[in-house]
Structures are given as C-alpha cells and as structure tokens.
Design a protein around this motif. Structure first.
Motif, short mmCIF file in Angstrom:
data_model
loop_
_atom_site.label_atom_id
_atom_site.label_comp_id
_atom_site.label_asym_id
_atom_site.label_seq_id
_atom_site.Cartn_x
_atom_site.Cartn_y
_atom_site.Cartn_z
N VAL A 189 0.87 -1.18 0.00
CA VAL A 189 0.00 0.00 0.00
C VAL A 189 0.90 1.23 0.00
O VAL A 189 1.75 1.38 0.89
N ASP A 190 0.75 2.11 -0.99
CA ASP A 190 1.58 3.31 -1.05
C ASP A 190 1.33 4.20 0.16
O ASP A 190 0.21 4.25 0.68
N SER A 191 2.38 4.93 0.56
CA SER A 191 2.27 5.73 1.79
C SER A 191 1.76 7.14 1.53
O SER A 191 1.67 7.93 2.46
N ASP A 192 1.44 7.49 0.27
CA ASP A 192 1.02 8.87 0.00
C ASP A 192 -0.49 8.94 -0.27
O ASP A 192 -0.96 9.83 -0.97
N ASN A 193 -1.24 8.01 0.30
CA ASN A 193 -2.69 7.97 0.07
C ASN A 193 -3.41 8.89 1.07
O ASN A 193 -3.12 8.85 2.26
N LEU A 332 -6.91 8.91 -4.03
CA LEU A 332 -6.31 10.25 -4.06
C LEU A 332 -4.95 10.19 -3.39
O LEU A 332 -4.83 9.86 -2.21
N HIS A 333 -3.93 10.49 -4.18
CA HIS A 333 -2.58 10.47 -3.61
C HIS A 333 -1.82 11.72 -4.05
O HIS A 333 -2.36 12.54 -4.81
N GLU A 334 -0.57 11.87 -3.58
CA GLU A 334 0.24 13.05 -3.92
C GLU A 334 0.47 13.11 -5.42
O GLU A 334 0.72 12.07 -6.05
N SER A 335 0.44 14.32 -5.98
CA SER A 335 0.73 14.47 -7.40
C SER A 335 2.23 14.71 -7.56
O SER A 335 2.79 15.59 -6.90
N LYS A 336 2.89 13.88 -8.38
CA LYS A 336 4.36 13.99 -8.45
C LYS A 336 4.84 14.46 -9.83
O LYS A 336 6.02 14.32 -10.16
N GLY A 337 3.93 15.00 -10.64
CA GLY A 337 4.36 15.66 -11.88
C GLY A 337 4.30 14.80 -13.13
O GLY A 337 4.31 13.58 -13.07
MG MG Z 1 1.71 8.15 -5.35
#
Ligand code: MG
Ligand code: GDD
Length: 427
Positions: A189-193, A332-337
């Motif tokens: 599970v990604d940590s930026d959720n 919904l997670h962090e937007s990284k470009g």
């Molecule tokens: Mg992410």
C-alpha cells in the motif's frame, strides 16, 4: 433441559456475534494461459454486507469478516515510503486492519534533516496509541544489505554495498521481511494515500481475493474505480490512471498475440496496490523502480504461461490465479508531476518490449507509442530496465539468519514498535 427462551437467547447472541461480511462479484470471465488464470475485473457490491456466513451464489460471493481476518492474520502489509508527509503515512497506518502485520520500508533522507528519524518517532507514537506492532526499516540499513550479500543476491546492492533506491527494491526487502516474520501473504500500500478508508478497503479486498482463491500461488490486484482531479474548477473522476492505459493496452495485445483472440482482460497493468502469496512472491523476478507491477505480469507469462521453456516445470501443474478487484473509494494520492508519469509509462512499456515473449509487431506498436509521446526526441529503442533475478535464487535461510542480526544489531535503522494493549480496570 433448557427452555425455548434460553435457546432463543443463545441463537440471537450467536447471530449478533457473527461479524459483517464483504460482498463481491464472482468474476464473469477469465483467460487461461498455461498455468495462469487471469480473472476479469470483479466489482465490490457491499464493503460491509451485514452479518452472515460464507455464501456463494452463481454471481456473488459473500465473505464473512472472520474469514477476511483469518486471511489478514497471515498477511504483512508493506508500506514503501520516500519523503512523504508524516500525516499521510499515519493516515495509511490507520487504515490497515489490526490483524495485519505492518512493515514500513523507508528510503527517506538521513540528512541534513533526518526524515527517517522523524518517521520512526511518529510511528512509535502511533503504535503506542494503536497498541499495534509496526516494523520500520531503512532501505539503506547496512545490516540488511549484508543479509542480501550473504544470501548471494548482490544484484540489489549499489556501489557502496547498500540496497539500491527505488520502490521495487523496497518491495523486495519488504517481501523478505514478511517471510522473516512468518507471514504467508504480502500486500503493498503506497504511503502517499490521502484516504485511510481507501487503504482499509484495499487490504480487505486483498483478503477477499485470497479467500476466494485457495491456490498457493495467487495475486490480487486493485483497479481503482476512480481518481479525483480538479478540472475547470470542478471535480472530475478519472477512470483510468495515466500510465495504466498504456500498459494495459500492450499487455492485452501480448495475450491476443498468443491466443489469437482479442482480449481486454488486463485492467491492472500498473497496480501499485496489490498482494501476492509469499510462495509466488519468492519465485518472481522484480523489475527496478516503477516497472515492477507490469513486469510481474510479464514474468508470470514467461514462467507459467507455457509459452517458452519453463524454469519451474513442476509448478505448471498448479494454478496461478490473478484476481483483479475494482475498489469503490476514490484513489487520491500526492501528485508527483508529468515527467514522473512519463518515466513510469516508459518503464512499464520497456519490460514488455524487452521480454523474449514480445513479438515484432508489438515492439513496433510500442515504438509508435513512444513516437507519439516524444515526437522528434524519441529514442531509436526503448531503454531496458534493470531486472532483479527471481527471489528463488536468493539463499533464503542465509538471508533470514542475517536478518535476525540486522534487526537486533547496532545500526539505528530498524525498529519494531508496539505495545500490548493495556486493559483498563473498571473502578
Ligand atoms: Mg503516489
Ligand atoms: N521504500 C521506498 N523506496 N519507497 C519509495 C521509493 C524508494 O526508493 N520511491 C518511492 N517510494 C514510495 C513512495 O513514497 C510512495 O509511497 C510509493 O513508493 C509510490 O511512489 P509514488 O512516487 O507515489 O508513485 P506513483 O503514485 O506515481 O505511482 C504509484 O501508482 C502507480 C500506478 O498508477 C505506484 O504505486 C506505482 O508503482 C504504480 O505503478
């Protein structure tokens, strides 16, 4: 003899105690390639399907919470972290059900600001309140790197003798730690959720997927129902991730090439949220960085598809099941470009292109895709991605033995936090 009233009370009490269930669609279709069975996308009809027992009709399976928690007890959830906000990491931990073991693999910076130390103390504090056991390790822990070296798996080490950076490299470490902790399945599970509820749903769906497929070699991949974005000042719920459209299309083309029948069965080419039985995870190859999820499909086809010479001939007799479950919460997670997304698409297409299974027509199609995205800057050939050998080539006993030393050792980069919950006595 008990009176009827007493019997009724007992029956009602049992009904009250029966925990809630999850209601999922039984896959409508599947593709069979050698030993692999790829199930079509399954919808979730109720996250909490009420009190009940394990039931299966021709279209729906209802899995009680106790069956889900029995699966979770065997499961470690690996949370890869690289420079994420502490509040997001905590939210992710909040969403992981209590029955699961939690392993955080961090590759955050150690200086000038020691972000790893901040993560460790925030997790220690969280574990205290949650009464939960959480293991956190740093990817650059020298003791864990030594464990890989002693196990003859140097491919994962960089020029300084430390574990290379990358999400896949963190996943490999997390998978082996799950084995070290005696688990039978591992989920990621990604940590930026942003939504703890979404994390809770993913883990429940991993458990449901394993409960529905009792084979020793199985994988559960999540396809999010939607991904919210702001478009022209209003919310827009995109159906497909920007990288998965490309990898899904090319993976389906590959299946079509071998079966002769056009298919769209693969919907989870880039599923960052997925879980694998450890039996299978310890046989797979891992591609570096963000190519890892697409390469798992490719490596499964190469190993179990019966399409080329097989390294595990005895395994061909056992079914390898791949479930694809459509989650209901928005992702919904962090937007990284944009550049990050383009790199991810390239990495995913690269593992398809460079597979010995990839036919020339598909290679041409992949290069057309690159030309469309890069125009004149398009390279002559898509760059290969580093592929780590199958974990079956790692000396597991040697790794596990050195893992003990690393986790108990002097390096301040591995911790196990957690308190037994204390009972508060009344009065
Ligand atoms: Mg992410
Ligand atoms: N341990 C570790 N080591 N974790 C890392 C590293 C690393 O070197 N690099 C990134 N991570 C962590 C991030 O902190 C995050 O929790 C997770 O890995 C995913 O990284 P993101 O950078 O947020 O990836 P993404 O959101 O663009 O892509 C995700 O979704 C894709 C599907 O759309 C990932 O899960 C991809 O693997 C997936 O294909």
């Amino acid at each position: 003899m008990r009176s009827q009233a007493e019997v009724n009370v007992q029956v009602n009490w049992q009904a009250i105690c029966l925990p809630a269930s999850m209601r999922l669609e039984i896959p409508r279709e599947f593709e069979r390639i050698g030993a692999i069975q790829i199930h079509g996308l399954q919808k979730v009809y109720e996250l909490d399907g009420g009190l009940g027992v394990h039931e299966r009709s021709s279209v729906i399976e209802c899995i009680p919470q106790e069956a889900l928690h029995a699966q979770m007890k065997q499961m470690a959830i690996v949370v890869p972290v690289k420079e994420e906000r502490l509040k997001l990491i905590e939210g992710v931990l909040v969403g992981i059900p209590a029955s699961c073991e939690v392993i955080v693999v961090s590759n955050s910076s150690r200086g000038p600001l020691d972000r790893f130390q901040l993560e460790a103390s925030s997790i220690e504090n969280y574990a205290k309140f949650a009464g939960k056991q959480v293991t956190i390790v740093h990817q650059k822990d020298p003791g864990l790197a030594r464990a890989f070296a002693e196990a003859g798996y140097d491919a994962i080490l960089d020029d300084n003798g430390l574990i290379r950076s990358g999400k896949a490299e963190g996943m490999i470490l997390g998978t082996l730690l799950a084995r070290w902790l005696g688990k039978q399945t591992v989920g990621f599970v990604d940590s930026d959720n942003y939504f703890p509820g979404a994390v809770h749903e993913y883990v429940s769906e991993y458990a449901a997927g394993f409960a529905m497929n009792s084979t020793r070699s199985s994988m559960v991949r999540i396809s999010w129902h939607s991904k919210p974005k702001i478009s022209e000042n209003s919310l827009f719920f995109a159906k497909w991730g920007r990288s998965s459209v490309h990898s899904n299309k090319m993976l389906n083309r590959l299946l079509t090439h071998f079966s002769g029948f056009e298919t769209e069965i693969i919907k989870t080419g880039n599923a960052g949220e997925h879980a694998i039985s450890l039996d299978l995870a310890l046989k797979l190859e891992y591609a570096a960085g963000y190519a890892v999820e697409t390469h798992h499909f490719i490596n499964l086809l190469e190993t179990y598809g019966g399409l080329s010479e097989n390294r595990f001939p005895e395994e061909m007799r056992e079914r390898v099941s791949i479930s694809q479950i459509e989650s209901r919460n928005p992702h919904l997670h962090e937007s990284k470009g944009d550049e990050h997304v383009e790199d991810m698409i390239d990495a995913s297409l690269s593992v398809i292109y460079h597979s010995p299974l990839c036919p020339n027509e598909l290679k041409c199609e992949i290069m057309d895709n690159l030309r469309q995205r890069y125009g004149e800057k398009c390279p002559d050939e898509i760059a290969p991605v580093r592929i780590y050998p199958s974990l079956s080539l790692l000396n597991l006993d040697a790794f596990l033995e050195h893992c003990d030393c690393a986790v108990m050792g002097p390096d301040e980069t591995t911790f196990r936090f957690g308190l037994e919950p204390t009972r508060i006595s009344a009065g």
